[in-house]
Design a protein around this motif. Sequence first.
Motif, mmCIF file in Angstrom:
data_model
loop_
_atom_site.group_PDB
_atom_site.id
_atom_site.type_symbol
_atom_site.label_atom_id
_atom_site.label_comp_id
_atom_site.label_asym_id
_atom_site.label_seq_id
_atom_site.Cartn_x
_atom_site.Cartn_y
_atom_site.Cartn_z
ATOM 1 N N GLY A 9 -66.335 -39.317 -122.695
ATOM 2 C CA GLY A 9 -65.727 -38.392 -121.742
ATOM 3 C C GLY A 9 -64.431 -38.185 -121.648
ATOM 4 N N THR A 11 -62.229 -36.282 -122.254
ATOM 5 C CA THR A 11 -61.637 -34.761 -121.917
ATOM 6 C C THR A 11 -61.796 -34.103 -120.414
ATOM 7 O OG1 THR A 11 -63.412 -33.576 -123.009
ATOM 8 C CG2 THR A 11 -61.362 -33.850 -124.455
ATOM 9 N N GLY A 12 -62.645 -35.257 -119.822
ATOM 10 C CA GLY A 12 -63.214 -34.666 -118.471
ATOM 11 C C GLY A 12 -62.176 -35.037 -117.343
ATOM 12 N N SER A 13 -62.567 -34.913 -116.274
ATOM 13 C CA SER A 13 -61.718 -35.115 -114.957
ATOM 14 C C SER A 13 -61.553 -36.676 -115.094
ATOM 15 C CB SER A 13 -62.429 -34.777 -113.702
ATOM 16 O OG SER A 13 -61.966 -35.352 -112.664
ATOM 17 N N ILE A 14 -62.674 -37.705 -114.995
ATOM 18 C CA ILE A 14 -62.347 -38.957 -115.225
ATOM 19 C C ILE A 14 -61.606 -39.471 -116.374
ATOM 20 C CG2 ILE A 14 -63.435 -41.045 -115.336
ATOM 21 C CD1 ILE A 14 -63.658 -40.203 -112.539
ATOM 22 N N GLY A 37 -67.044 -33.793 -125.776
ATOM 23 C CA GLY A 37 -67.995 -32.746 -125.934
ATOM 24 C C GLY A 37 -67.355 -31.558 -126.854
ATOM 25 N N SER A 38 -67.122 -30.534 -126.223
ATOM 26 C CA SER A 38 -66.424 -29.314 -126.978
ATOM 27 C C SER A 38 -65.143 -28.896 -126.623
ATOM 28 C CB SER A 38 -67.541 -28.309 -127.117
ATOM 29 O OG SER A 38 -67.992 -28.292 -125.812
ATOM 30 N N ASN A 39 -64.250 -29.519 -125.840
ATOM 31 C CA ASN A 39 -62.753 -29.191 -125.586
ATOM 32 C C ASN A 39 -62.050 -29.623 -126.576
ATOM 33 O OD1 ASN A 39 -60.357 -28.725 -124.354
ATOM 34 N ND2 ASN A 39 -60.945 -29.498 -122.488
ATOM 35 N N THR A 101 -70.815 -36.724 -118.348
ATOM 36 C CA THR A 101 -71.812 -36.047 -117.214
ATOM 37 C C THR A 101 -73.179 -36.308 -117.497
ATOM 38 O OG1 THR A 101 -69.949 -34.700 -116.732
ATOM 39 C CG2 THR A 101 -72.034 -34.394 -115.610
ATOM 40 N N ASP A 104 -77.085 -37.784 -120.292
ATOM 41 C CA ASP A 104 -76.562 -37.903 -121.567
ATOM 42 C C ASP A 104 -75.660 -39.195 -121.496
ATOM 43 O OD1 ASP A 104 -77.788 -35.862 -122.314
ATOM 44 O OD2 ASP A 104 -75.936 -34.577 -122.438
ATOM 45 N N ALA A 122 -68.326 -44.706 -114.493
ATOM 46 C CA ALA A 122 -68.205 -43.548 -113.703
ATOM 47 C C ALA A 122 -69.526 -42.703 -113.780
ATOM 48 C CB ALA A 122 -67.079 -42.659 -114.160
ATOM 49 N N LYS A 124 -72.487 -42.151 -112.936
ATOM 50 C CA LYS A 124 -73.675 -42.655 -111.817
ATOM 51 C C LYS A 124 -74.822 -42.403 -112.594
ATOM 52 C CE LYS A 124 -71.293 -40.061 -109.326
ATOM 53 N NZ LYS A 124 -70.699 -39.632 -108.084
ATOM 54 N N GLU A 125 -75.065 -40.993 -112.883
ATOM 55 C CA GLU A 125 -76.517 -40.718 -113.314
ATOM 56 C C GLU A 125 -77.158 -41.844 -114.297
ATOM 57 O OE1 GLU A 125 -73.833 -38.922 -113.739
ATOM 58 O OE2 GLU A 125 -74.099 -36.962 -113.096
ATOM 59 N N ASP A 149 -66.521 -44.866 -109.521
ATOM 60 C CA ASP A 149 -66.858 -44.352 -108.265
ATOM 61 C C ASP A 149 -66.103 -44.879 -107.163
ATOM 62 O OD1 ASP A 149 -67.977 -42.025 -107.293
ATOM 63 O OD2 ASP A 149 -70.131 -42.872 -108.366
ATOM 64 N N GLY A 204 -65.101 -32.684 -112.207
ATOM 65 C CA GLY A 204 -66.149 -31.995 -113.049
ATOM 66 C C GLY A 204 -66.792 -31.199 -112.085
HETATM 67 N N1 NAP Z 1 -64.672 -36.685 -111.410
HETATM 68 C C1 NAP Z 1 -64.584 -37.545 -110.645
HETATM 69 O O1 NAP Z 1 -63.788 -37.602 -109.725
HETATM 70 C C2 NAP Z 1 -65.592 -38.507 -110.194
HETATM 71 C C3 NAP Z 1 -65.702 -39.395 -109.440
HETATM 72 C C4 NAP Z 1 -66.729 -40.347 -109.461
HETATM 73 C C5 NAP Z 1 -67.686 -40.133 -110.471
HETATM 74 N N2 NAP Z 1 -67.922 -39.326 -111.342
HETATM 75 C C6 NAP Z 1 -68.684 -39.541 -112.424
HETATM 76 O O2 NAP Z 1 -68.072 -39.437 -113.789
HETATM 77 C C7 NAP Z 1 -68.787 -38.600 -114.691
HETATM 78 C C8 NAP Z 1 -67.676 -37.687 -115.246
HETATM 79 O O3 NAP Z 1 -67.463 -36.720 -114.148
HETATM 80 P P1 NAP Z 1 -66.194 -35.661 -114.452
HETATM 81 O O4 NAP Z 1 -65.956 -35.072 -113.219
HETATM 82 O O5 NAP Z 1 -65.233 -36.320 -115.219
HETATM 83 O O6 NAP Z 1 -67.134 -34.641 -115.453
HETATM 84 P P2 NAP Z 1 -66.290 -33.508 -116.425
HETATM 85 O O7 NAP Z 1 -64.941 -33.225 -115.761
HETATM 86 O O8 NAP Z 1 -67.281 -32.358 -116.463
HETATM 87 O O9 NAP Z 1 -65.918 -34.247 -117.871
HETATM 88 C C9 NAP Z 1 -67.376 -34.605 -118.604
HETATM 89 C C10 NAP Z 1 -66.846 -35.383 -119.688
HETATM 90 O O10 NAP Z 1 -67.939 -35.672 -120.642
HETATM 91 C C11 NAP Z 1 -67.981 -34.950 -122.052
HETATM 92 N N3 NAP Z 1 -69.498 -34.833 -122.141
HETATM 93 C C12 NAP Z 1 -70.211 -34.068 -121.641
HETATM 94 N N4 NAP Z 1 -71.432 -34.213 -122.198
HETATM 95 C C13 NAP Z 1 -71.302 -34.650 -123.305
HETATM 96 C C14 NAP Z 1 -72.049 -35.225 -124.197
HETATM 97 N N5 NAP Z 1 -73.368 -34.887 -124.585
HETATM 98 N N6 NAP Z 1 -71.686 -35.937 -125.343
HETATM 99 C C15 NAP Z 1 -70.064 -36.193 -125.293
HETATM 100 N N7 NAP Z 1 -69.318 -35.820 -124.273
HETATM 101 C C16 NAP Z 1 -69.818 -35.117 -123.454
HETATM 102 C C17 NAP Z 1 -67.171 -33.561 -121.622
HETATM 103 O O11 NAP Z 1 -66.609 -33.372 -122.884
HETATM 104 P P3 NAP Z 1 -65.906 -31.849 -123.016
HETATM 105 O O12 NAP Z 1 -65.168 -31.254 -121.880
HETATM 106 O O13 NAP Z 1 -64.935 -32.064 -124.256
HETATM 107 O O14 NAP Z 1 -67.034 -30.785 -123.254
HETATM 108 C C18 NAP Z 1 -66.073 -34.293 -120.708
HETATM 109 O O15 NAP Z 1 -65.176 -34.945 -121.558
HETATM 110 C C19 NAP Z 1 -70.141 -38.038 -113.729
HETATM 111 O O16 NAP Z 1 -71.101 -38.746 -114.004
HETATM 112 C C20 NAP Z 1 -69.574 -38.073 -112.288
HETATM 113 O O17 NAP Z 1 -70.692 -37.844 -111.266
HETATM 114 C C21 NAP Z 1 -66.642 -38.349 -111.324
#
Ligand code: NAP
Length: 385
Positions: A9, A11-14, A37-39, A101, A104, A122, A124-125, A149, A204
């Motif tokens: 993950g 490319t996501g926020s974490i 994923g697809s970014n 996220t 998956d 990160a 949690k699911e 987290d 995210g």
């Molecule tokens: N953000 C936070 O501050 C935070 C804090 C605590 C916990 N969390 C947990 O951390 C996890 C990620 O959160 P996030 O906010 O970083 O989410 P996000 O910004 O939506 O990023 C998700 C990442 O996962 C990738 N992805 C999604 N589905 C995928 C798949 N099937 N195969 C491969 N890569 C995949 C996405 O790729 P693309 O974007 O390239 O499509 C992206 O890199 C979640 O479980 C969330 O609950 C987040």
Amino acid sequence: MVRGLAILGSTGSIGTNVLEVVDRLPGRFRVVALAAGSNLPALAAQIGKYRPDLVSVKKRSDLEKLRRLSRKFGTRLVHGPDGPLEVARAEGADIVVSAITGVDGLGPTLEAVRAGRRVALANKESMVVGGPFLRREARRCGAVILPVDSEHSGIFQCLARERRKYVRRVILTASGGPFFRTSLKELKDKTLAEALRHPRWVMGKKVTVDSATMMNKGLELIEARWLFDIEPGKLDVLVHPQSAVHSLVEMTDGSVLAQLSATDMRIPIQYALTWPERADTSLPLLDLGRLGRLEFHEVDPRRYPMFGMARHALERGASFPVALNAANEAAVEAFLRKRIAFRDLPAVVGEVMDAHRETPVDSIAAIHEIDREARRLARRSLKQR
Ligand SMILES: NC(=O)c1ccc[n+]([C@@H]2O[C@H](COP(=O)([O-])OP(=O)(O)OC[C@H]3O[C@@H](n4cnc5c(N)ncnc54)[C@H](OP(=O)(O)O)[C@@H]3O)[C@@H](O)[C@H]2O)c1
């Protein structure tokens, strides 16, 4: 010592916050593998900057777009559902950050655990649906699972020197999300744009919507149950809008330990990467004098009905958390596509949970089957809206 890092993950926020931490600690980490994923623009920039050995993308058709870049840097490309699994067991990765996220993330997280890695969790699911498996496999394979987290990082730090038998209660804090002060009447008509405007954290979309409904805190309670092996009756939540105190641990003698820091995900991320050491990388400091006051409130069940559903699933255990998570993922996805309204989220998840019948969770295949069935029920409920 340079430690190898794989990021699920990236490319996501974490994922991007992890890379910022890496940038702040030059010479400490080498990024060996990335899964996204697809970014593609973000991923291409990461390949150019970090030159990883291995990169995974979701779709085969995206491989071609990265081919020239990957040849230049000797990066091997993989794709499809097995791609993140390869990244999770990538050679040379001492630490695997699990930040995909949703459910998956379960397979890759389990793969990293089975490879005996340090897993900075990160996602949690995966702990919500597969907590007992991840715990057992971590023990068997010598893997360490560290929380990313902020609430769980706080609990981890408070518990570090304490004997478990002296713990009376573990309290996670919740910001209350964007609708903490909205009137209950107005709450029903909140839009997607409003739900995505979190007052404290930039995250995210899925986790941001979960924060608005407080399902996020419910999932975090279940995550804490397995991450720290704490009985459900000892887990509690308080709304703390300032988000400075991330968690509290009440001991049997009445002492309450708390972990505080600035509201910045890079702090718990960095700790998971450097543990047991701490690093000074000039991340924002907490200024309590400026903050002025710290408030704590009980969770209002009328405002956050989905939190109640999660609490119920935590108490029932077995297949209930799996069904809850699947129903929530399906409902949030429909909300993000603007197919349903904010008020439909508890209605859909509630219907699935009412229809769910307890099923043994004796294998990963059983988890996927329960997940599929709950999504089928959610689709049926969504069609009626
Ligand atoms: N953000 C936070 O501050 C935070 C804090 C605590 C916990 N969390 C947990 O951390 C996890 C990620 O959160 P996030 O906010 O970083 O989410 P996000 O910004 O939506 O990023 C998700 C990442 O996962 C990738 N992805 C999604 N589905 C995928 C798949 N099937 N195969 C491969 N890569 C995949 C996405 O790729 P693309 O974007 O390239 O499509 C992206 O890199 C979640 O479980 C969330 O609950 C987040």
